[in-house]
Design a protein around this motif. Structure first.
Motif, PDB file in Angstrom:
ATOM      1  N   ILE A  12       0.837  -1.207   0.000  1.00  0.00           N
ATOM      2  CA  ILE A  12       0.000   0.000   0.000  1.00  0.00           C
ATOM      3  C   ILE A  12       0.869   1.254   0.000  1.00  0.00           C
ATOM      4  N   SER A  13       1.917   1.269   0.829  1.00  0.00           N
ATOM      5  CA  SER A  13       2.815   2.422   0.902  1.00  0.00           C
ATOM      6  C   SER A  13       3.503   2.681  -0.428  1.00  0.00           C
ATOM      7  N   ASP A  14       3.909   1.620  -1.091  1.00  0.00           N
ATOM      8  CA  ASP A  14       4.617   1.769  -2.369  1.00  0.00           C
ATOM      9  C   ASP A  14       3.704   2.242  -3.500  1.00  0.00           C
ATOM     10  N   ALA A  15       2.392   2.242  -3.250  1.00  0.00           N
ATOM     11  CA  ALA A  15       1.450   2.646  -4.300  1.00  0.00           C
ATOM     12  C   ALA A  15       1.440   4.156  -4.517  1.00  0.00           C
ATOM     13  N   GLY A  16       1.987   4.945  -3.581  1.00  0.00           N
ATOM     14  CA  GLY A  16       2.039   6.388  -3.806  1.00  0.00           C
ATOM     15  C   GLY A  16       1.910   7.198  -2.536  1.00  0.00           C
ATOM     16  N   LYS A  41      -0.292   9.445  -1.420  1.00  0.00           N
ATOM     17  CA  LYS A  41      -1.563   9.543  -0.684  1.00  0.00           C
ATOM     18  C   LYS A  41      -1.815   8.296   0.154  1.00  0.00           C
ATOM     19  N   TYR A  42      -1.241   7.174  -0.260  1.00  0.00           N
ATOM     20  CA  TYR A  42      -1.417   5.947   0.514  1.00  0.00           C
ATOM     21  C   TYR A  42      -0.482   5.933   1.725  1.00  0.00           C
ATOM     22  N   LYS A  43       0.706   6.502   1.565  1.00  0.00           N
ATOM     23  CA  LYS A  43       1.595   6.680   2.718  1.00  0.00           C
ATOM     24  C   LYS A  43       0.924   7.576   3.755  1.00  0.00           C
ATOM     25  N   GLU A  44       0.321   8.657   3.282  1.00  0.00           N
ATOM     26  CA  GLU A  44      -0.350   9.583   4.188  1.00  0.00           C
ATOM     27  C   GLU A  44      -1.520   8.909   4.893  1.00  0.00           C
ATOM     28  N   LEU A  45      -2.236   8.042   4.193  1.00  0.00           N
ATOM     29  CA  LEU A  45      -3.366   7.331   4.797  1.00  0.00           C
ATOM     30  C   LEU A  45      -2.885   6.457   5.959  1.00  0.00           C
ATOM     31  N   ILE A  46      -1.772   5.761   5.761  1.00  0.00           N
ATOM     32  CA  ILE A  46      -1.213   4.917   6.828  1.00  0.00           C
ATOM     33  C   ILE A  46      -0.811   5.777   8.019  1.00  0.00           C
ATOM     34  N   CYS A  47      -0.141   6.892   7.743  1.00  0.00           N
ATOM     35  CA  CYS A  47       0.323   7.764   8.822  1.00  0.00           C
ATOM     36  C   CYS A  47      -0.844   8.430   9.546  1.00  0.00           C
ATOM     37  N   SER A  62      10.093   3.197   3.773  1.00  0.00           N
ATOM     38  CA  SER A  62       9.196   3.502   2.666  1.00  0.00           C
ATOM     39  C   SER A  62       8.276   4.675   3.001  1.00  0.00           C
ATOM     40  N   LEU A  63       7.786   4.720   4.240  1.00  0.00           N
ATOM     41  CA  LEU A  63       6.882   5.801   4.644  1.00  0.00           C
ATOM     42  C   LEU A  63       7.587   7.158   4.700  1.00  0.00           C
ATOM     43  N   ALA A  64       8.908   7.148   4.835  1.00  0.00           N
ATOM     44  CA  ALA A  64       9.653   8.412   4.881  1.00  0.00           C
ATOM     45  C   ALA A  64       9.899   8.983   3.488  1.00  0.00           C
ATOM     46  N   HIS A  65      10.012   8.121   2.496  1.00  0.00           N
ATOM     47  CA  HIS A  65      10.306   8.574   1.128  1.00  0.00           C
ATOM     48  C   HIS A  65       9.058   9.183   0.479  1.00  0.00           C
ATOM     49  N   GLY A  66       9.241  10.362  -0.093  1.00  0.00           N
ATOM     50  CA  GLY A  66       8.147  10.981  -0.841  1.00  0.00           C
ATOM     51  C   GLY A  66       6.920  11.270  -0.009  1.00  0.00           C
ATOM     52  N   ASN A  67       7.107  11.514   1.275  1.00  0.00           N
ATOM     53  CA  ASN A  67       5.976  11.738   2.179  1.00  0.00           C
ATOM     54  C   ASN A  67       6.291  12.950   3.051  1.00  0.00           C
ATOM     55  N   TYR A  68       6.370  14.105   2.402  1.00  0.00           N
ATOM     56  CA  TYR A  68       6.821  15.325   3.078  1.00  0.00           C
ATOM     57  C   TYR A  68       5.986  15.644   4.315  1.00  0.00           C
ATOM     58  N   TYR A  87       4.556  13.737   6.481  1.00  0.00           N
ATOM     59  CA  TYR A  87       4.729  12.895   7.668  1.00  0.00           C
ATOM     60  C   TYR A  87       6.150  12.356   7.851  1.00  0.00           C
ATOM     61  N   GLN A  88       7.115  12.820   7.051  1.00  0.00           N
ATOM     62  CA  GLN A  88       8.477  12.295   7.187  1.00  0.00           C
ATOM     63  C   GLN A  88       9.078  12.629   8.551  1.00  0.00           C
ATOM     64  N   GLU A  89       8.700  13.781   9.109  1.00  0.00           N
ATOM     65  CA  GLU A  89       9.182  14.161  10.432  1.00  0.00           C
ATOM     66  C   GLU A  89       8.637  13.198  11.498  1.00  0.00           C
ATOM     67  N   GLN A  90       7.410  12.753  11.306  1.00  0.00           N
ATOM     68  CA  GLN A  90       6.808  11.796  12.237  1.00  0.00           C
ATOM     69  C   GLN A  90       7.565  10.470  12.206  1.00  0.00           C
ATOM     70  N   VAL A  91       7.950  10.025  11.038  1.00  0.00           N
ATOM     71  CA  VAL A  91       8.742   8.800  10.918  1.00  0.00           C
ATOM     72  C   VAL A  91      10.086   8.970  11.610  1.00  0.00           C
ATOM     73  N   TYR A  92      10.701  10.125  11.407  1.00  0.00           N
ATOM     74  CA  TYR A  92      11.993  10.420  12.035  1.00  0.00           C
ATOM     75  C   TYR A  92      11.896  10.342  13.559  1.00  0.00           C
ATOM     76  N   LYS A  93      10.859  10.945  14.127  1.00  0.00           N
ATOM     77  CA  LYS A  93      10.689  10.936  15.579  1.00  0.00           C
ATOM     78  C   LYS A  93      10.415   9.521  16.090  1.00  0.00           C
ATOM     79  N   GLY A  94       9.695   8.742  15.304  1.00  0.00           N
ATOM     80  CA  GLY A  94       9.448   7.361  15.689  1.00  0.00           C
ATOM     81  C   GLY A  94      10.721   6.546  15.744  1.00  0.00           C
ATOM     82  N   LEU A  95      11.624   6.778  14.806  1.00  0.00           N
ATOM     83  CA  LEU A  95      12.911   6.073  14.789  1.00  0.00           C
ATOM     84  C   LEU A  95      13.779   6.496  15.967  1.00  0.00           C
TER      85      LEU A  95
END
Length: 380
Positions: free
Chosen positions: A132-136, A138-144, A174-180, A182-190
């Motif tokens: 789902i994330s690799d589909a684009g 808007k799908y990354k954003e939906l997961i986040c 995958s969620l960090a790439h091309g997901n401006y 929510y990329q900060e959210q992924v960073y904080k999670g890591l």
């Protein structure tokens, strides 16, 4: 397809659905095993042909079975693999849309949240989220937006399966790439993962942070303390990844002073009450005081400082070679460094970073040199 063939296909499909609807869980599992074995790698049009242009009806039945019974974990991995046949098929975006419309993302995240569900089933859920994330975007954003980052991070931290941890790690990247958004959210999670108790999770988080920092292009001061704590780890892979990340972060002014100060502080650890550690769960319990962890911490800090010093030394040597290649730049470099520091640089560039004082370092940082002007003079 001829009208007769269509009728035969529809009749066969109705018989298949009747068998499914009336079948027990065991009977359905056999039907799913046959489907996955026969259809894995099929395209969307091939699936439609197999199901008389009604493959969506079978996907809906599988999805409903998952939503009603995933809490029990029975045949869950097989069910998720069957859904994966649809979602991974090429030219089948409609299946992805249909799965999402019935709450597919939330169901997968709920599976990851359940303690009683097996790690191998959670791995299958993570793989579907990856598709789902690799589909684009808007799908990354939906997961986040569905609090997916928190759920995936917790799954990575708490899972006992290496395969599950690695799959979760790939998904976070995958969620960090091309997901401006929510990329900060992924960073904080890591960064939060650095404080968990699993060495494998810490190692994967450190590896991901090296990639995500290049995406975010910034470093938050909150990373300094948990990162330095990684140097105390008895796990060599964790130490290695921590030192590599520290080296990368030295190029970020937001954290460089705090990192250097923290590394020096680790060379003089605060004395604590003796503790006991168990290595590799040896039945013949090996007891030791804090002296070994302290020594490991000091060695790791010293290595990180040495690597930073080596980079400074290489920079000085490179600059000297550049000046020798273009003598016209000597005056520009001397003006930027000052006479005293320039003499030190020309006599012993390898030791320059050790001999300069704080004032000289500040002057060197604040002074700017326009190399292009000097090269233009050389060209004339």
């Amino acid at each position: 397809m001829s009208s007769r063939n269509q009728q035969v296909g529809i009749k066969r499909l109705l018989q298949f659905f009747r068998q499914w609807d009336r079948g027990s869980a065991a009977a359905r599992s056999r039907m799913l095993e046959a489907f996955v074995g026969r259809s894995l790698g099929d395209t969307g049009p091939e699936l439609e042909l197999r199901f008389a242009q009604s493959a969506s009806l079978f996907l809906a039945r599988i999805t409903a079975w998952i939503r009603l019974h995933y809490m029990f974990g029975t045949y869950l991995g097989l069910q998720l693999r069957a859904v994966g046949v649809f979602l991974s098929a090429s030219n089948s975006h409609r299946y992805l849309t249909e799965f999402l419309e019935v709450g597919g993302v939330l169901t997968l995240l709920e599976i990851l949240n359940q303690k009683q569900i097996k790690d191998e089933d959670k791995t299958e859920a993570l793989r579907l989220l990856q598709i789902i994330s690799d589909a684009g975007r808007k799908y990354k954003e939906l997961i986040c937006e569905s609090f997916g980052v928190r759920v995936i991070v917790e799954c990575l931290a708490k899972s006992t399966s290496v395969d599950t941890k690695e799959t979760a790690s790939v998904l976070l990247e995958s969620l960090a790439h091309g997901n401006y958004k929510y990329q900060e959210q992924v960073y904080k999670g890591l960064v939060a993962l650095l404080q968990c108790t699993s060495p494998k999770a810490q190692q994967l988080a450190l590896q991901n942070l090296r990639i995500v920092h290049k995406i975010v292009n910034s470093a938050h001061p909150n990373i300094v303390e948990p990162l330095l704590n990684m140097l105390k780890s008895l796990n060599l892979e964790v130490q290695y990844e921590a030192i590599e990340l520290i080296r990368d972060l030295m190029s970020y002014d937001e954290v460089k002073p705090a990192l250097l100060k923290g590394l020096v502080a680790l060379l003089k650890p605060v004395k604590k009450e003796p503790q006991q550690y168990q290595i590799l769960k040896d039945p013949e319990r090996i007891n030791m005081t804090t002296s070994l962890p302290v020594s490991i911490q000091q060695a790791a800090a010293a290595k990180a400082i040495r690597e930073h010093a080596d980079s400074q030394k290489q920079a000085c040597l490179a600059l000297k070679q550049f000046v020798h290649t273009h003598p016209v730049l000597v005056e520009h470099v001397q003006a930027a460094m000052g006479i005293t520091l320039f003499d030190l640089f020309m006599n012993n560039p390898e030791a320059l970073y050790m001999k300069m004082n704080g004032i000289q370092a500040d002057i060197l940082v604040s002074n700017k040199m326009n190399i292009s002007e000097g090269l233009e003079e050389c060209a004339r």
